[in-house]
Design an enzyme around this catalytic site. Structure first.
Site, PDB file in Angstrom:
ATOM      1  CB  THR A 173     -12.773  75.441  17.710  1.00  0.00           C
ATOM      2  OG1 THR A 173     -13.456  76.643  17.271  1.00  0.00           O
ATOM      3  CG2 THR A 173     -12.779  75.049  19.088  1.00  0.00           C
ATOM      4  CB  THR A 206     -22.127  84.632  21.034  1.00  0.00           C
ATOM      5  OG1 THR A 206     -21.237  85.668  20.894  1.00  0.00           O
ATOM      6  CG2 THR A 206     -23.390  85.179  21.416  1.00  0.00           C
ATOM      7  CD  GLU A 285     -17.373  77.904  12.089  1.00  0.00           C
ATOM      8  OE1 GLU A 285     -18.559  78.050  11.717  1.00  0.00           O
ATOM      9  OE2 GLU A 285     -16.846  77.279  12.949  1.00  0.00           O
TER      10      GLU A 285
END
Lengths: 432, 432
Positions: A173, A206, A285
């Site tokens: 993603t 996770t 991120e």
């Protein structure tokens, strides 16, 4: 001085991908493939069309050799609920994975997923109940089942026995890089891929992790070793302390190759799980630094691990790391907060703290001077992941924090990331 | 549409300060003052000289009417260690407060503090053991005792009986505004100030708070009411989930005014503590939105409070709030993470969630459409604290999140803040 590119990092994105290609060969008995489709989300009036990757990992024959760790989140996605049942079953034949939509808290989420798995099984062989599904992306939206079903013929055509790389790419993603790790146990191969860049926190699971092997290890041993390896790898990393609703780590074995013994297989699992877990953090991120905290001298492993996580999850420690600020006080604050709140009995006078190998705290007070501060600043600066150079892992260095509690023999190492402008930017508007 | 300025906010910084001046009158029996000094930090070779504010609150006569809540951090600063002893004692005469250095984990921290308090008492009257000290700022450095002692004559001269405003300013570090709240209980006044902009988390004490009153309430009642009011105010806010090593909330009463009854005094405490706690969040480092989460229908208050905090401390919820992103999924993720990890038994099907009064989750799935999303976006946007307008509270609006667990009668409201670029900027290089 320009940082050296270490053996685990690569001088260009192309070289990084080359390295992945070399290690991405599938173990015996597996095929894998990935296709792209576009769809119009159901739930919201007239949003933009979106792109989804649909990927599959398939075994030649059903296997009883599998293990899985699933999120502890109380609102799991439909794939997790389904996996919880399937992992109790006898055999599995593969996994169907999509990105873009997480299939969490969506109306008829389980029904949609089962319908897809049945349609997939009808093309591949076996029954839908022999396949797992995994989804990652926006929470709350429904899967575009018709579009996904329409893509199944091309997905089947994409299956090949050579490489996992397309699937490693297909499950991404916001990940910066595809992530592939591999190791051998004698003739048997352990190959693993992961998706994960946010909502990365403990207690399994996770992120999406798929570990494929052809090692002939009995089911109970496989499950025990998987659990042990997850406990010291994926359960010891944290990007933002948030445990997702979706994530899972699934190990599948075709059982086609003998292994020299349990130890060699354990070694292979530990090295693959550990390296892949660090890849996930380094791909976090907006990650500007990877931080490793080692806690030693604890009364038990659970305390060592929880204290390490309290430090790497402290926003003030994380922002100090982002700024290359050797802020010993914030480490002490975070450790003291955890130890006080958890009522852990530790004598502050017996604790030592070091950063980058430099002792900064002992006998209840700081041990710092300007030279040492400058050296620690350099240690942190060299661990910085240069944002202008983020198309492949810039290096494999970390900020190294060590605490010795002087209260026992247990230890644990945990990995986290800093808190950067990039993290805020990435997360402040996820859907646009 | 330009946001309206509500009655609790002010059209300019000057008007805000005017409002503080009107409420800042000291209760009977108190004086207060503040001075500035500059010093050269000891610990690090040749750093820049720094400025410190040294402030004092003094009672005309020793009082036995006092109460205090202290940080649970296992590495408390010297002022906390000293306060722990003094709060067990018979009488207090006042508090000496400095900013700039926190006096935590510094060599001879307690000795330095006691030396200062003795010197202060020698000028003011009484013994050093009748005074508390409080410090906030950099951790690990030593107090500049000689420079602070040299400032004591001017500090004594600065004492006056009119206003707390100079002290409210003097204890600030990275706070945007001085914070003063007041209420009456009959003839008695309750006046409180706070310093606090970061390291703001539960379990008391997460900031410096001084509450002064002239209410004649017996010691046991005073302590009980203080504890109750702290539990629902300062222990229900979180800026960054980090509990500081230094912080405290100290209540001192001169006992000079009768109160109409326990209820009126409780009301005054609750309103002052509650408003001041919200001021602290609204003044948080880089706060772009105040978020209030109300959890209802919980089996007990502790669960309601802990779940509320789990939501307002989730980095993904906080960044979504910063971006005005009505990301229901992240609220569900954070709630599910807490409920799953804490093994709280709740049926996902019985939970409802609303944002800004709009129902967004019920019966296990999202309840959202494009219109509702747009309305919630507007709710969040209007709660944004405009960074170009940050010299006084821009408004008193909040992002309002409500969860009903449908599992009991208990509820709790907690306040937090978003996670912004400003927070990262403020904390990535604290000392320069």
């Amino acid at each position: 001085m320009k940082p050296k590119i270490s053996s685990e990092c690569y001088a260009s994105e192309a070289e990084y991908i080359n390295a992945l290609e070399r290690r991405a060969g599938l173990p015996a008995g597996f095929s894998a493939g990935s296709v792209e489709l576009s769809f119009q989300p159901y739930e919201i009036n007239a949003p933009k069309p979106r792109v989804m990757r649909l990927s599959a990992i398939v075994l030649d024959e059903p296997t009883g050799l599998f293990a899985g760790s699933l999120t502890q989140n109380a609102f799991p996605g439909a794939p997790v609920t389904i996996a919880r049942r399937r992992l109790e079953g006898e055999t599995l034949r593969g996994v169907l994975v999509n990105n873009s939509i997480a299939n969490v808290c969506a109306r008829s989420g389980e029904k949609d997923a089962e319908e897809l798995l049945d349609a997939f099984a009808a093309r591949i062989g076996g029954s839908g109940r022999e396949f797992l599904c995994a989804s990652t992306g926006v929470i709350g939206w429904r899967l575009p089942v018709p579009e996904m079903k329409a893509a199944l013929p091309s997905l089947k055509k994409s299956l090949q026995t050579a490489t996992i790389l397309d699937v490693a790419r297909g499950i991404m993603t916001t990940d910066l890089f595809p992530k592939v790790r591999a190791a051998m146990a004698g003739e048997a191969k352990v190959l693993a891929i992961a998706k994960g860049a946010g909502m990365i926190e403990p207690n399994m699971a996770t992120m999406l992790v798929f570990i494929l092997t052809d090692a002939d290890v009995d089911r109970e041993t496989l499950r025990r070793l998987h659990r042990e390896a997850v406990a010291v790898s994926f359960n010891r990393i944290s990007v933002d302390s948030d445990q997702s609703t979706s994530d899972m780590a699934i190990l599948l074995s075709s059982g086609k190759k003998k292994v020299p013994g349990e130890d060699s297989f354990r070694e292979a699992l530990l090295s693959v799980y550990g390296a892949l877990a660090e890849d996930v953090v380094r791909n976090g991120e907006g990650t500007g630094h990877v931080i490793r905290t080692v806690v030693r001298g604890a009364a038990d492993t659970r305390t060592a691990e929880a204290l390490g996580k309290a430090i790497i999850n402290s926003p003030l420690v994380k922002t100090a790391a982002f700024g290359n600020d050797p802020n010993v006080g914030r480490i002490i604050m975070a450790a003291g907060d955890f130890l006080g709140t958890s009522k852990t009995n530790v004598d502050p006078g017996s604790i030592t703290v070091s950063i980058g190998g430099h002792l900064v705290f002992e006998k209840g007070s700081f041990s710092l001077d300007a030279d040492k501060e400058a050296q620690i600043f350099n240690h942190m600066k060299e661990a910085q992941l240069d944002p202008d150079n983020n198309r492949y892992p810039a290096h494999d260095r970390r900020i190294e924090i060590e605490l010795d509690l002087g209260a026992g023999e247990a230890s644990a190492a945990v990995l986290g990331s800093d808190l950067s402008y990039g993290y805020v930017r990435e997360n402040a508007d996820y859907r646009t």
